[in-house]
Write a protein that holds these residues in place. Structure first.
Motif, PDB file in Angstrom:
ATOM      1  N   ILE A  67     -16.298  53.690  30.885  1.00  0.00           N
ATOM      2  CA  ILE A  67     -16.309  53.498  29.427  1.00  0.00           C
ATOM      3  C   ILE A  67     -14.916  53.764  28.868  1.00  0.00           C
ATOM      4  O   ILE A  67     -14.402  52.990  28.056  1.00  0.00           O
ATOM      5  CB  ILE A  67     -17.370  54.391  28.756  1.00  0.00           C
ATOM      6  N   LEU A  68     -14.301  54.864  29.286  1.00  0.00           N
ATOM      7  CA  LEU A  68     -12.961  55.187  28.794  1.00  0.00           C
ATOM      8  C   LEU A  68     -11.951  54.091  29.124  1.00  0.00           C
ATOM      9  O   LEU A  68     -11.049  53.809  28.338  1.00  0.00           O
ATOM     10  CB  LEU A  68     -12.485  56.517  29.386  1.00  0.00           C
ATOM     11  N   GLU A  69     -12.111  53.478  30.285  1.00  0.00           N
ATOM     12  CA  GLU A  69     -11.184  52.428  30.717  1.00  0.00           C
ATOM     13  C   GLU A  69     -11.647  51.031  30.293  1.00  0.00           C
ATOM     14  O   GLU A  69     -11.007  50.038  30.646  1.00  0.00           O
ATOM     15  CB  GLU A  69     -11.021  52.475  32.242  1.00  0.00           C
ATOM     16  N   ALA A  70     -12.763  50.949  29.571  1.00  0.00           N
ATOM     17  CA  ALA A  70     -13.323  49.677  29.100  1.00  0.00           C
ATOM     18  C   ALA A  70     -13.594  48.711  30.263  1.00  0.00           C
ATOM     19  O   ALA A  70     -13.293  47.522  30.201  1.00  0.00           O
ATOM     20  CB  ALA A  70     -12.411  49.030  28.054  1.00  0.00           C
ATOM     21  N   VAL A  71     -14.181  49.264  31.323  1.00  0.00           N
ATOM     22  CA  VAL A  71     -14.548  48.469  32.494  1.00  0.00           C
ATOM     23  C   VAL A  71     -16.068  48.428  32.566  1.00  0.00           C
ATOM     24  O   VAL A  71     -16.731  49.465  32.491  1.00  0.00           O
ATOM     25  CB  VAL A  71     -13.966  49.083  33.787  1.00  0.00           C
ATOM     26  N   ASP A  72     -16.620  47.224  32.703  1.00  0.00           N
ATOM     27  CA  ASP A  72     -18.064  47.082  32.782  1.00  0.00           C
ATOM     28  C   ASP A  72     -18.594  47.577  34.119  1.00  0.00           C
ATOM     29  O   ASP A  72     -17.978  47.371  35.167  1.00  0.00           O
ATOM     30  CB  ASP A  72     -18.482  45.605  32.629  1.00  0.00           C
ATOM     31  N   GLU A  73     -19.762  48.217  34.060  1.00  0.00           N
ATOM     32  CA  GLU A  73     -20.454  48.581  35.287  1.00  0.00           C
ATOM     33  C   GLU A  73     -21.090  47.331  35.875  1.00  0.00           C
ATOM     34  O   GLU A  73     -21.446  46.408  35.149  1.00  0.00           O
ATOM     35  CB  GLU A  73     -21.568  49.591  34.999  1.00  0.00           C
ATOM     36  N   VAL A  74     -21.231  47.329  37.180  1.00  0.00           N
ATOM     37  CA  VAL A  74     -21.861  46.191  37.844  1.00  0.00           C
ATOM     38  C   VAL A  74     -23.216  46.651  38.363  1.00  0.00           C
ATOM     39  O   VAL A  74     -23.300  47.574  39.177  1.00  0.00           O
ATOM     40  CB  VAL A  74     -20.989  45.661  39.001  1.00  0.00           C
TER      41      VAL A  74
END
Length: 189
Positions: free
Chosen positions: A172-179
């Protein structure tokens, strides 16, 4: 003091309480995995990004607590003069639970299995999580044969949940979606 003792030249090591065990002994394997985990946590700390640097202080505390766990696991079950370092009075497991609860408030609900990965910090934390689970299995295996400090087992069990939650928050902090695992049905409601 010399760093080498030569005890290991015959495949043995001395544990707290002066017992000498084979390096393949379940007790040695258990605290060795805690040491390995502590090294992975150190690697995670060294790889924190600017955004995930907020985890640094907590992860350093985890390393301190892991060293306490390893110390208690390295103690001979016949050694009664030296009390356990890791106790319920330390409130370490409760501290982990409070951190998990705080981070969970910031996370979307999990409904399906999540694949390990994402940003570098999240990926490292997933490695920490799986090494924690392996250490836990070794501790349980030891526990079947010899007494252990059960507070250590509780802490290690909770620690893998902590790493999972922290990995999700790092994404979330890095704005990366979970897969999500593509074949996962909705399992968490």
């Amino acid at each position: 003091m010399k760093i080498y003792t030569r005890t290991g030249d015959k495949g043995k090591t001395r544990i707290i309480g002066h017992d000498v065990l084979y390096k393949s002994d379940k007790r040695v394997e258990s605290y060795g995995m805690i040491d390995e985990l502590n090294s992975f946590v150190g690697l995670t700390i060294s790889d924190l990004s600017e955004k995930t640097k907020i985890f640094e202080k907590e992860l350093f505390e985890v390393q301190q607590l892991l060293f306490d766990c390893g110390s208690d696991l390295a103690k001979s079950p016949t050694q009664t003069k030296r009390p356990f370092v890791f106790t319920a009075e330390n409130h370490a497991t409760e501290w982990l639970e409070s951190r998990i609860d705080e981070y969970t408030k910031e996370l979307p609900k999990v409904q399906k299995f999540i694949l390990p990965g994402g940003c570098k910090t999240a990926s490292n934390l997933h490695v920490d999580r799986t090494v924690t689970r392996r250490a836990e299995r070794a501790i349980v295996d030891l526990m079947k044969d010899e007494p252990i400090n059960e507070e250590v087992l509780k802490f290690i069990n909770r620690l893998s949940d902590y790493f999972f939650t922290l990995s999700r928050y790092a994404n979330i902090l890095e704005a990366v979606d979970e897969v999500e695992y593509r074949n996962s049905k909705i399992i968490f409601r």
